[in-house]
Design a protein around this motif. Sequence first.
Motif, PDB file in Angstrom:
ATOM      1  N   SER A  67       0.792  -1.229   0.000  1.00  0.00           N
ATOM      2  CA  SER A  67       0.000   0.000   0.000  1.00  0.00           C
ATOM      3  C   SER A  67       0.827   1.283   0.000  1.00  0.00           C
ATOM      4  O   SER A  67       0.328   2.341   0.376  1.00  0.00           O
ATOM      5  CB  SER A  67      -0.941  -0.006   1.206  1.00  0.00           C
ATOM      6  N   ASP A  68       2.074   1.226  -0.425  1.00  0.00           N
ATOM      7  CA  ASP A  68       2.914   2.425  -0.423  1.00  0.00           C
ATOM      8  C   ASP A  68       2.796   3.267  -1.686  1.00  0.00           C
ATOM      9  O   ASP A  68       3.096   4.459  -1.659  1.00  0.00           O
ATOM     10  CB  ASP A  68       4.387   2.055  -0.220  1.00  0.00           C
ATOM     11  N   LEU A  69       2.418   2.663  -2.793  1.00  0.00           N
ATOM     12  CA  LEU A  69       2.318   3.393  -4.056  1.00  0.00           C
ATOM     13  C   LEU A  69       0.896   3.865  -4.315  1.00  0.00           C
ATOM     14  O   LEU A  69      -0.067   3.149  -4.042  1.00  0.00           O
ATOM     15  CB  LEU A  69       2.728   2.486  -5.224  1.00  0.00           C
ATOM     16  N   LYS A  70       0.779   5.062  -4.871  1.00  0.00           N
ATOM     17  CA  LYS A  70      -0.523   5.581  -5.277  1.00  0.00           C
ATOM     18  C   LYS A  70      -0.949   4.903  -6.575  1.00  0.00           C
ATOM     19  O   LYS A  70      -0.120   4.644  -7.439  1.00  0.00           O
ATOM     20  CB  LYS A  70      -0.451   7.089  -5.554  1.00  0.00           C
ATOM     21  N   VAL A  71      -2.257   4.667  -6.712  1.00  0.00           N
ATOM     22  CA  VAL A  71      -2.820   4.132  -7.941  1.00  0.00           C
ATOM     23  C   VAL A  71      -3.854   5.144  -8.440  1.00  0.00           C
ATOM     24  O   VAL A  71      -4.761   5.522  -7.692  1.00  0.00           O
ATOM     25  CB  VAL A  71      -3.469   2.752  -7.714  1.00  0.00           C
ATOM     26  N   GLU A  72      -3.706   5.594  -9.683  1.00  0.00           N
ATOM     27  CA  GLU A  72      -4.685   6.513 -10.270  1.00  0.00           C
ATOM     28  C   GLU A  72      -5.735   5.703 -11.008  1.00  0.00           C
ATOM     29  O   GLU A  72      -5.429   4.918 -11.902  1.00  0.00           O
ATOM     30  CB  GLU A  72      -4.017   7.487 -11.240  1.00  0.00           C
ATOM     31  N   PRO A  80      -4.408   1.039  -2.620  1.00  0.00           N
ATOM     32  CA  PRO A  80      -4.957  -0.293  -2.341  1.00  0.00           C
ATOM     33  C   PRO A  80      -4.086  -1.034  -1.329  1.00  0.00           C
ATOM     34  O   PRO A  80      -2.897  -0.754  -1.203  1.00  0.00           O
ATOM     35  CB  PRO A  80      -4.919  -1.000  -3.692  1.00  0.00           C
ATOM     36  N   ASP A  81      -4.677  -1.994  -0.647  1.00  0.00           N
ATOM     37  CA  ASP A  81      -3.914  -2.791   0.310  1.00  0.00           C
ATOM     38  C   ASP A  81      -2.868  -3.652  -0.385  1.00  0.00           C
ATOM     39  O   ASP A  81      -1.878  -4.052   0.219  1.00  0.00           O
ATOM     40  CB  ASP A  81      -4.860  -3.651   1.145  1.00  0.00           C
ATOM     41  N   GLY A  82      -3.075  -3.925  -1.648  1.00  0.00           N
ATOM     42  CA  GLY A  82      -2.105  -4.639  -2.467  1.00  0.00           C
ATOM     43  C   GLY A  82      -2.536  -4.577  -3.915  1.00  0.00           C
ATOM     44  O   GLY A  82      -3.714  -4.377  -4.201  1.00  0.00           O
ATOM     45  N   PHE A  83      -1.580  -4.695  -4.811  1.00  0.00           N
ATOM     46  CA  PHE A  83      -1.910  -4.753  -6.226  1.00  0.00           C
ATOM     47  C   PHE A  83      -0.777  -5.390  -6.998  1.00  0.00           C
ATOM     48  O   PHE A  83       0.348  -5.507  -6.513  1.00  0.00           O
ATOM     49  CB  PHE A  83      -2.272  -3.374  -6.801  1.00  0.00           C
ATOM     50  N   VAL A  84      -1.096  -5.838  -8.209  1.00  0.00           N
ATOM     51  CA  VAL A  84      -0.106  -6.461  -9.086  1.00  0.00           C
ATOM     52  C   VAL A  84       0.055  -5.578 -10.307  1.00  0.00           C
ATOM     53  O   VAL A  84      -0.917  -5.149 -10.927  1.00  0.00           O
ATOM     54  CB  VAL A  84      -0.523  -7.894  -9.485  1.00  0.00           C
ATOM     55  N   LEU A  85       1.302  -5.335 -10.640  1.00  0.00           N
ATOM     56  CA  LEU A  85       1.685  -4.497 -11.769  1.00  0.00           C
ATOM     57  C   LEU A  85       2.509  -5.342 -12.730  1.00  0.00           C
ATOM     58  O   LEU A  85       3.403  -6.066 -12.307  1.00  0.00           O
ATOM     59  CB  LEU A  85       2.515  -3.324 -11.231  1.00  0.00           C
ATOM     60  N   CYS A  86       2.205  -5.258 -14.018  1.00  0.00           N
ATOM     61  CA  CYS A  86       2.908  -6.069 -15.015  1.00  0.00           C
ATOM     62  C   CYS A  86       3.689  -5.231 -16.019  1.00  0.00           C
ATOM     63  O   CYS A  86       4.348  -5.780 -16.902  1.00  0.00           O
ATOM     64  CB  CYS A  86       1.930  -6.980 -15.745  1.00  0.00           C
ATOM     65  N   SER A  87       3.647  -3.900 -15.898  1.00  0.00           N
ATOM     66  CA  SER A  87       4.402  -3.045 -16.817  1.00  0.00           C
ATOM     67  C   SER A  87       5.866  -2.975 -16.381  1.00  0.00           C
ATOM     68  O   SER A  87       6.233  -3.444 -15.308  1.00  0.00           O
ATOM     69  CB  SER A  87       3.778  -1.646 -16.863  1.00  0.00           C
ATOM     70  N   SER A  88       6.693  -2.374 -17.211  1.00  0.00           N
ATOM     71  CA  SER A  88       8.120  -2.271 -16.915  1.00  0.00           C
ATOM     72  C   SER A  88       8.342  -1.495 -15.623  1.00  0.00           C
ATOM     73  O   SER A  88       7.705  -0.471 -15.393  1.00  0.00           O
ATOM     74  CB  SER A  88       8.845  -1.550 -18.056  1.00  0.00           C
ATOM     75  N   PRO A  89       9.258  -1.964 -14.771  1.00  0.00           N
ATOM     76  CA  PRO A  89       9.532  -1.266 -13.511  1.00  0.00           C
ATOM     77  C   PRO A  89      10.115   0.124 -13.752  1.00  0.00           C
ATOM     78  O   PRO A  89      10.862   0.344 -14.696  1.00  0.00           O
ATOM     79  CB  PRO A  89      10.573  -2.159 -12.822  1.00  0.00           C
ATOM     80  N   ASP A  90       9.763   1.057 -12.889  1.00  0.00           N
ATOM     81  CA  ASP A  90      10.329   2.393 -12.894  1.00  0.00           C
ATOM     82  C   ASP A  90      10.560   2.777 -11.433  1.00  0.00           C
ATOM     83  O   ASP A  90       9.615   3.126 -10.730  1.00  0.00           O
ATOM     84  CB  ASP A  90       9.392   3.394 -13.568  1.00  0.00           C
ATOM     85  N   PRO A  91      11.805   2.691 -10.949  1.00  0.00           N
ATOM     86  CA  PRO A  91      12.079   2.914  -9.525  1.00  0.00           C
ATOM     87  C   PRO A  91      11.684   4.304  -9.021  1.00  0.00           C
ATOM     88  O   PRO A  91      11.499   4.497  -7.830  1.00  0.00           O
ATOM     89  CB  PRO A  91      13.592   2.730  -9.412  1.00  0.00           C
ATOM     90  N   ARG A  93       8.915   5.980  -9.994  1.00  0.00           N
ATOM     91  CA  ARG A  93       7.462   6.184 -10.127  1.00  0.00           C
ATOM     92  C   ARG A  93       6.804   6.281  -8.745  1.00  0.00           C
ATOM     93  O   ARG A  93       7.107   5.501  -7.853  1.00  0.00           O
ATOM     94  CB  ARG A  93       6.878   5.020 -10.920  1.00  0.00           C
ATOM     95  N   THR A  94       5.912   7.242  -8.589  1.00  0.00           N
ATOM     96  CA  THR A  94       5.137   7.383  -7.346  1.00  0.00           C
ATOM     97  C   THR A  94       3.642   7.180  -7.584  1.00  0.00           C
ATOM     98  O   THR A  94       2.889   7.009  -6.628  1.00  0.00           O
ATOM     99  CB  THR A  94       5.353   8.765  -6.700  1.00  0.00           C
ATOM    100  N   VAL A  95       3.215   7.213  -8.847  1.00  0.00           N
ATOM    101  CA  VAL A  95       1.808   7.002  -9.200  1.00  0.00           C
ATOM    102  C   VAL A  95       1.748   5.928 -10.287  1.00  0.00           C
ATOM    103  O   VAL A  95       2.402   6.039 -11.316  1.00  0.00           O
ATOM    104  CB  VAL A  95       1.141   8.291  -9.723  1.00  0.00           C
ATOM    105  N   VAL A  96       0.959   4.895 -10.033  1.00  0.00           N
ATOM    106  CA  VAL A  96       0.778   3.791 -10.976  1.00  0.00           C
ATOM    107  C   VAL A  96      -0.555   3.986 -11.683  1.00  0.00           C
ATOM    108  O   VAL A  96      -1.562   4.296 -11.041  1.00  0.00           O
ATOM    109  CB  VAL A  96       0.803   2.444 -10.222  1.00  0.00           C
ATOM    110  N   ARG A  97      -0.571   3.797 -12.994  1.00  0.00           N
ATOM    111  CA  ARG A  97      -1.808   3.995 -13.760  1.00  0.00           C
ATOM    112  C   ARG A  97      -2.289   2.722 -14.462  1.00  0.00           C
ATOM    113  O   ARG A  97      -3.298   2.758 -15.143  1.00  0.00           O
ATOM    114  CB  ARG A  97      -1.597   5.120 -14.768  1.00  0.00           C
ATOM    115  N   ASP A  98      -1.560   1.621 -14.306  1.00  0.00           N
ATOM    116  CA  ASP A  98      -1.930   0.414 -15.039  1.00  0.00           C
ATOM    117  C   ASP A  98      -1.835  -0.874 -14.210  1.00  0.00           C
ATOM    118  O   ASP A  98      -1.279  -1.870 -14.659  1.00  0.00           O
ATOM    119  CB  ASP A  98      -1.069   0.292 -16.300  1.00  0.00           C
ATOM    120  N   PRO A  99      -2.416  -0.891 -12.992  1.00  0.00           N
ATOM    121  CA  PRO A  99      -2.417  -2.146 -12.237  1.00  0.00           C
ATOM    122  C   PRO A  99      -3.292  -3.178 -12.944  1.00  0.00           C
ATOM    123  O   PRO A  99      -4.187  -2.821 -13.708  1.00  0.00           O
ATOM    124  CB  PRO A  99      -3.006  -1.751 -10.887  1.00  0.00           C
ATOM    125  N   VAL A 100      -3.016  -4.446 -12.682  1.00  0.00           N
ATOM    126  CA  VAL A 100      -3.764  -5.533 -13.317  1.00  0.00           C
ATOM    127  C   VAL A 100      -4.728  -6.188 -12.323  1.00  0.00           C
ATOM    128  O   VAL A 100      -5.854  -6.519 -12.663  1.00  0.00           O
ATOM    129  CB  VAL A 100      -2.793  -6.576 -13.920  1.00  0.00           C
TER     130      VAL A 100
END
Length: 195
Positions: A67-72, A80-91, A93-100
């Motif tokens: 739950s440390d990263l923001k999700v737009e 979210p309490d947890g999420f899975v991301l499949c896009s290329s890592p970006d160390p 990044r503070t906002v994620v826009r494409d969780p799966v």
Amino acid sequence: MNVAFRKPMSLQEFLIWEEGQGQRFEFDGFHPVAMTGGTEAHSTLQANLAISVGGRLRGKPCRFHGSDLKVEVAGSIRYPDGFVLCSSPDPRRTVVRDPVVIFEVLSNSTASIDRITKNHEYAATPSIQRYIMLEQDRIGATVFSRAGDDWVGHILKEDAVLHMPEIGIDVPIAELYEGLDFSQPADAAPEGPIE
């Protein structure tokens, strides 16, 4: 802590404002909403998610995040309490826009927002294929997933297996509740001498 705001913020205004805050806030599309602390059950479920889901994803292209990263999503910012991301890592990044896949642990204070508001936001975010809401006071989950143009919900009981084909793993629901005992009522006092 309630913070009063006279006029709605834009998403960009919120992101700039939140950087200067001492605590985390979600953004409901109009105003910041303070994040509150959780229970031991909530924390245990989050840790089990990281172990069970994160462990199964090792060596695969998708990664579990807590739950440390923001999700737009749909003009809102969520943690979210947890999420899975499949896009290329970006160390950086503070906002994620494409969780799966998104996980939320339900609590009395947030359950209606998680079940309705966030559910609509997650359904409106094309990258999200599955949304899992875990009960906190008993073993069970409500899962929404994409089926063509539909967003379909299912209830999973304690003997069910959570299938997540979009990330290539399956997790028994009971495994996510390891270390939690629901055999005593929440208001039952522990046995022993009273001093």
